[in-house]
Design a protein around this motif. Structure first.
Motif, PDB file in Angstrom:
ATOM      1  N   PHE A 101       0.836  -1.196   0.000  1.00 52.38           N
ATOM      2  CA  PHE A 101       0.000   0.000   0.000  1.00 52.38           C
ATOM      3  C   PHE A 101       0.872   1.249   0.000  1.00 52.38           C
ATOM      4  O   PHE A 101       0.656   2.182  -0.773  1.00 52.38           O
ATOM      5  CB  PHE A 101      -0.946   0.024   1.208  1.00 52.38           C
ATOM      6  N   ILE A 102       1.859   1.279   0.879  1.00 50.83           N
ATOM      7  CA  ILE A 102       2.732   2.448   0.996  1.00 50.83           C
ATOM      8  C   ILE A 102       3.453   2.707  -0.317  1.00 50.83           C
ATOM      9  O   ILE A 102       3.532   3.852  -0.780  1.00 50.83           O
ATOM     10  CB  ILE A 102       3.724   2.277   2.161  1.00 50.83           C
ATOM     11  N   ALA A 113       3.910   6.154  -5.069  1.00 50.03           N
ATOM     12  CA  ALA A 113       3.973   6.314  -6.526  1.00 50.03           C
ATOM     13  C   ALA A 113       2.822   7.186  -7.023  1.00 50.03           C
ATOM     14  O   ALA A 113       3.032   8.073  -7.860  1.00 50.03           O
ATOM     15  CB  ALA A 113       3.929   4.943  -7.194  1.00 50.03           C
ATOM     16  N   HIS A 114       1.627   6.956  -6.516  1.00 50.58           N
ATOM     17  CA  HIS A 114       0.461   7.707  -6.983  1.00 50.58           C
ATOM     18  C   HIS A 114       0.542   9.180  -6.599  1.00 50.58           C
ATOM     19  O   HIS A 114       0.270  10.055  -7.430  1.00 50.58           O
ATOM     20  CB  HIS A 114      -0.820   7.086  -6.421  1.00 50.58           C
ATOM     21  N   VAL A 127       3.261  10.756  -5.515  1.00 51.39           N
ATOM     22  CA  VAL A 127       4.647  11.210  -5.667  1.00 51.39           C
ATOM     23  C   VAL A 127       5.174  11.727  -4.319  1.00 51.39           C
ATOM     24  O   VAL A 127       5.553  12.888  -4.171  1.00 51.39           O
ATOM     25  CB  VAL A 127       4.786  12.280  -6.775  1.00 51.39           C
ATOM     26  N   ILE A 128       5.162  10.837  -3.350  1.00 49.64           N
ATOM     27  CA  ILE A 128       5.678  11.143  -2.020  1.00 49.64           C
ATOM     28  C   ILE A 128       7.073  10.527  -1.922  1.00 49.64           C
ATOM     29  O   ILE A 128       7.241   9.333  -2.144  1.00 49.64           O
ATOM     30  CB  ILE A 128       4.769  10.552  -0.910  1.00 49.64           C
ATOM     31  N   THR A 129       8.056  11.335  -1.584  1.00 51.96           N
ATOM     32  CA  THR A 129       9.431  10.858  -1.499  1.00 51.96           C
ATOM     33  C   THR A 129       9.956  11.041  -0.084  1.00 51.96           C
ATOM     34  O   THR A 129       9.337  11.701   0.743  1.00 51.96           O
ATOM     35  CB  THR A 129      10.331  11.622  -2.483  1.00 51.96           C
ATOM     36  N   GLY A 130      11.095  10.474   0.162  1.00 50.44           N
ATOM     37  CA  GLY A 130      11.807  10.747   1.403  1.00 50.44           C
ATOM     38  C   GLY A 130      11.387   9.938   2.606  1.00 50.44           C
ATOM     39  O   GLY A 130      11.509  10.411   3.724  1.00 50.44           O
ATOM     40  N   LEU A 131      10.907   8.703   2.422  1.00 50.47           N
ATOM     41  CA  LEU A 131      10.599   7.865   3.590  1.00 50.47           C
ATOM     42  C   LEU A 131      11.823   7.111   3.999  1.00 50.47           C
ATOM     43  O   LEU A 131      12.592   6.663   3.275  1.00 50.47           O
ATOM     44  CB  LEU A 131       9.466   6.878   3.274  1.00 50.47           C
TER      45      LEU A 131
END
Length: 104
Positions: free
Chosen positions: A91-92, A97-98, A100-104
């Motif tokens: 899910f994460i 990707a959907h 566009v979350i970066t930096g985890l």
């Protein structure tokens, strides 16, 4: 569980149907996305609530808060049995990707 792209459209239709059936009473209590996010921020402790919180923040354009919710979700998943953790990580990954979350 959605495992392939071909399964996404039917799953979306199911989610929309559930939203119409079950979401109405919930959303009637919280007339804005901000109020929903505030409620979830104060109560989210399990995977579903944390995932909903991340989505709510992403839809509100609050990418930093969405990222924070995902970090909380990862922490929750790390304490779960392998299969649950693996599903949560999928899910994460799809969420990142959907939206566009970066930096985890």
């Amino acid at each position: 569980m959605v495992e392939t792209e071909a399964e996404i459209s039917p799953m979306v239709l199911n989610v929309l149907a559930d939203l119409g059936t079950y979401g109405g009473p919930f959303f009637a209590q919280y007339p804005s996305l901000r109020e929903i996010n505030e409620k979830l921020e104060n109560t989210a402790k399990i995977n579903f609530d944390l995932a909903h919180l991340a989505v709510g923040y992403a839809l509100a354009g609050e990418r930093s808060n969405a990222r924070t919710a995902l970090v909380r979700l990862q922490g929750w998943a790390a304490q779960q049995p392998f299969a649950v953790a693996q599903q949560t990580e999928r899910f994460i990954s799809a969420f990142r990707a959907h939206f566009v979350i970066t930096g985890l």
